[in-house]
Motif scaffolding. Structure first.
Motif, PDB file in Angstrom:
ATOM      1  N   ALA A 223      85.417  60.908 147.823  1.00  0.00           N
ATOM      2  CA  ALA A 223      86.543  60.436 146.898  1.00  0.00           C
ATOM      3  C   ALA A 223      87.250  59.138 147.542  1.00  0.00           C
ATOM      4  O   ALA A 223      87.665  58.155 146.986  1.00  0.00           O
ATOM      5  CB  ALA A 223      87.403  61.245 146.352  1.00  0.00           C
ATOM      6  N   VAL A 233      87.931  54.187 138.245  1.00  0.00           N
ATOM      7  CA  VAL A 233      88.805  55.178 138.185  1.00  0.00           C
ATOM      8  C   VAL A 233      88.182  56.639 138.097  1.00  0.00           C
ATOM      9  O   VAL A 233      88.287  57.701 138.780  1.00  0.00           O
ATOM     10  CB  VAL A 233      89.962  55.242 137.469  1.00  0.00           C
ATOM     11  N   TRP A 234      87.308  56.411 137.186  1.00  0.00           N
ATOM     12  CA  TRP A 234      86.433  57.880 136.805  1.00  0.00           C
ATOM     13  C   TRP A 234      85.453  58.288 138.056  1.00  0.00           C
ATOM     14  O   TRP A 234      85.475  59.473 138.108  1.00  0.00           O
ATOM     15  CB  TRP A 234      85.620  57.487 135.567  1.00  0.00           C
ATOM     16  N   SER A 236      86.152  57.736 141.308  1.00  0.00           N
ATOM     17  CA  SER A 236      87.142  58.267 142.362  1.00  0.00           C
ATOM     18  C   SER A 236      87.659  59.571 141.992  1.00  0.00           C
ATOM     19  O   SER A 236      87.786  60.426 142.746  1.00  0.00           O
ATOM     20  CB  SER A 236      88.008  57.008 142.967  1.00  0.00           C
ATOM     21  N   GLY A 237      88.268  59.373 140.880  1.00  0.00           N
ATOM     22  CA  GLY A 237      88.881  60.669 140.050  1.00  0.00           C
ATOM     23  C   GLY A 237      87.916  61.941 139.984  1.00  0.00           C
ATOM     24  O   GLY A 237      88.387  63.120 140.081  1.00  0.00           O
ATOM     25  N   GLY A 240      87.455  63.261 143.249  1.00  0.00           N
ATOM     26  CA  GLY A 240      88.604  63.928 143.807  1.00  0.00           C
ATOM     27  C   GLY A 240      88.960  65.373 143.052  1.00  0.00           C
ATOM     28  O   GLY A 240      89.521  66.388 143.878  1.00  0.00           O
ATOM     29  N   LEU A 241      88.480  65.420 141.625  1.00  0.00           N
ATOM     30  CA  LEU A 241      88.722  66.518 141.061  1.00  0.00           C
ATOM     31  C   LEU A 241      87.775  67.610 141.530  1.00  0.00           C
ATOM     32  O   LEU A 241      88.305  68.799 141.647  1.00  0.00           O
ATOM     33  CB  LEU A 241      88.676  66.631 139.727  1.00  0.00           C
TER      34      LEU A 241
END
Length: 467
Positions: A223, A233-234, A236-237, A240-241
């Motif tokens: 991430a 964003v989708w 890395s997000g 990250g999630l």
């Protein structure tokens, strides 16, 4: 030398045996550290030779780092079952064999496989390195020993780019990997002969916790890499999630496991928790600064990559000079005061770097970078002593795993913050101010444990007098 003198009542190894054991740790650590910095500089050369794009070649470094980060906590736990000596030997052997395989690779896919294996071997050695220093040296010399460790790591970072440039000037890139083979065999011989033998811990292994740990750390690192490279964003997000989910599952498992991979009770010791917090925040600042200055020196000041590497040299050189002295002082004085003083100097250096512009010149940049290195060198060994010395010796492997993980997570988060800031169009100087801000938070954490560290120092002196 003072480090290898034997006194009555010393724990650890006898003086003469310490020397061989330290040489084994030094060579093993140098291989892992130098390897990373050498390969970073050689990525364009490797990409051109293998006929791959730069974006694919980056995974030669990324895969090594992801695998290494994912297994740090796991191997710290494994070391209790098979002993640190055996794990270190297995890690070294894996790293050396993988280095030979990487040197013989003729396509990217094969090279990536061996780089992953190198990351696995590096994780095994780095995860328990600091705890082995505690097993080798007596408690009275713990700070000095960790200062020596800081010198070795800083020396590796300083020498890596230069060594890479020298080798590539007269040899092909496979020799960068082949160099590890004779050095690694020497380290293996020393480690097998000199590292202390231990009795394995009885009991089970937290397999589920290990899987959650790998999920958490690997996802976090990917991430951060995605953020640093301005990925969607989708993407890395999503990673990250997944890291957050892995973290939640890991913490839940550690509270219930009969033999937890990382006993959460270690964080009940305030000195340890505050030292970990200071370390993580300081490494965020360091990782952020290194990347931000790379962009600034090359894109705004017009320096080449090799010239930029030379501009960074005062930082690790200063750590090499100051680190051993700071470690020795930490054995005699309050380590939290020393760490806090170092962080204050680091903040001053980072603020001075944030004020650099095109008219500053090379000399102006060098003294600022050197000041940062002096500050970091004064901070790290005493802070590591606080982390290692605040918990009982039987928790040394856990502490070592946390130390290595905190460093890796902090540096990768700092790199990601620079990437995110640049993707948003923020000036490089703003990220340097952000680095000064995170270091200020580290200073606050360090100052808040000064009285606790002073009390522990008084108790340690009273204990040594009583003996």
């Amino acid at each position: 030398m003072r480090l290898f003198e034997t006194r009555p009542g010393d724990d650890g190894l006898p003086g003469p045996e310490r020397l061989l054991a330290v040489l084994a740790l030094v060579t093993g650590t140098l291989m892992a550290v130098v390897d990373t910095t050498m390969i970073n500089l050689a990525l364009p050369t490797i990409a051109a030779d293998l006929g791959v794009s730069a974006s694919r070649a980056v995974w030669i470094t990324n895969l090594f780092q992801v695998v290494c980060a994912a297994f740090l906590l796991v191997f710290a736990g494994v070391s209790e079952l098979i002993t640190r000596r055996r794990l270190y030997l297995l890690g070294l052997a894996t790293f050396v064999m993988a280095a030979l395989g990487a040197a013989l690779s003729r396509n990217l896919e094969t090279l990536l496989v061996f780089r992953a294996l190198q990351g696995l071997g590096a994780a095994a050695t780095l995860s328990i390195g600091p705890s082995l220093y505690r097993a080798i040296f007596p408690s009275r010399l713990l700070g000095s020993a960790l200062g020596l460790s800081a010198l070795v790591v800083a020396g590796g970072y300083a020498a890596g780019p230069t060594l890479s440039g020298v080798i590539l000037s007269f040899a092909d890139w496979p020799w960068l990997f082949a160099l590890n083979v004779p050095l690694g065999l020497c380290s293996l011989w020393l480690a097998r002969r000199a590292l202390p033998r231990e009795t394995p811990r009885q009991g089970g292994f937290d397999t589920l916790g290990a899987l959650y740990s790998m999920l958490m750390l690997a996802s976090f690192f990917i991430a951060m890499d995605a953020v640093g490279h301005a990925a969607p964003v989708w993407q890395s997000g999503g990673w990250g999630l997944l890291a957050v989910v892995g973290c939640a599952l890991f913490v839940r498992r550690q509270r219930r496991a009969p033999y937890p991979l990382l006993p959460l009770s270690v964080f009940a010791e305030k000195r340890f928790t505050l030292a970990v917090s200071a370390s993580g925040l300081a490494f965020i600042g360091q990782g952020l600064t290194f990347v931000a200055l790379s962009f600034f020196y090359q894109e705004q000041m017009g320096f080449s990559p090799l010239e930029t590497a030379w501009l960074f040299t005062p930082w690790p050189l200063a750590i090499m000079l100051v680190g051993p002295v700071a470690g020795r002082l930490a054995d005699r004085f309050n380590p939290s005061l020393l760490s806090s003083t170092g962080l204050l100097l680091l903040i001053v250096g980072l603020v001075a770097l944030a004020l650099v512009d095109e008219s500053t010149g090379v000399a102006g940049s060098l003294w600022r970078t050197a000041l940062c290195g002096i500050g970091f060198g004064l901070f790290q060994p005493p802070n590591n002593r606080e982390m290692m010395g605040s918990l009982p010796p039987e928790r040394s492997a856990n502490v070592s795993g946390v130390m290595s993980t905190t460093r890796t997570v902090g540096q990768s988060l700092g790199v990601a913050l620079v990437g995110a800031a640049l993707a948003l169009g923020s000036p490089v100087q703003l990220t340097l101010w952000l680095g000064a801000g995170t270091t200020l938070l580290a200073l606050l954490a360090s100052l808040s444990r000064v009285s606790l560290a002073q009390r522990a120092l008084v108790e340690r002196r009273a204990s040594s007098v009583g003996e």
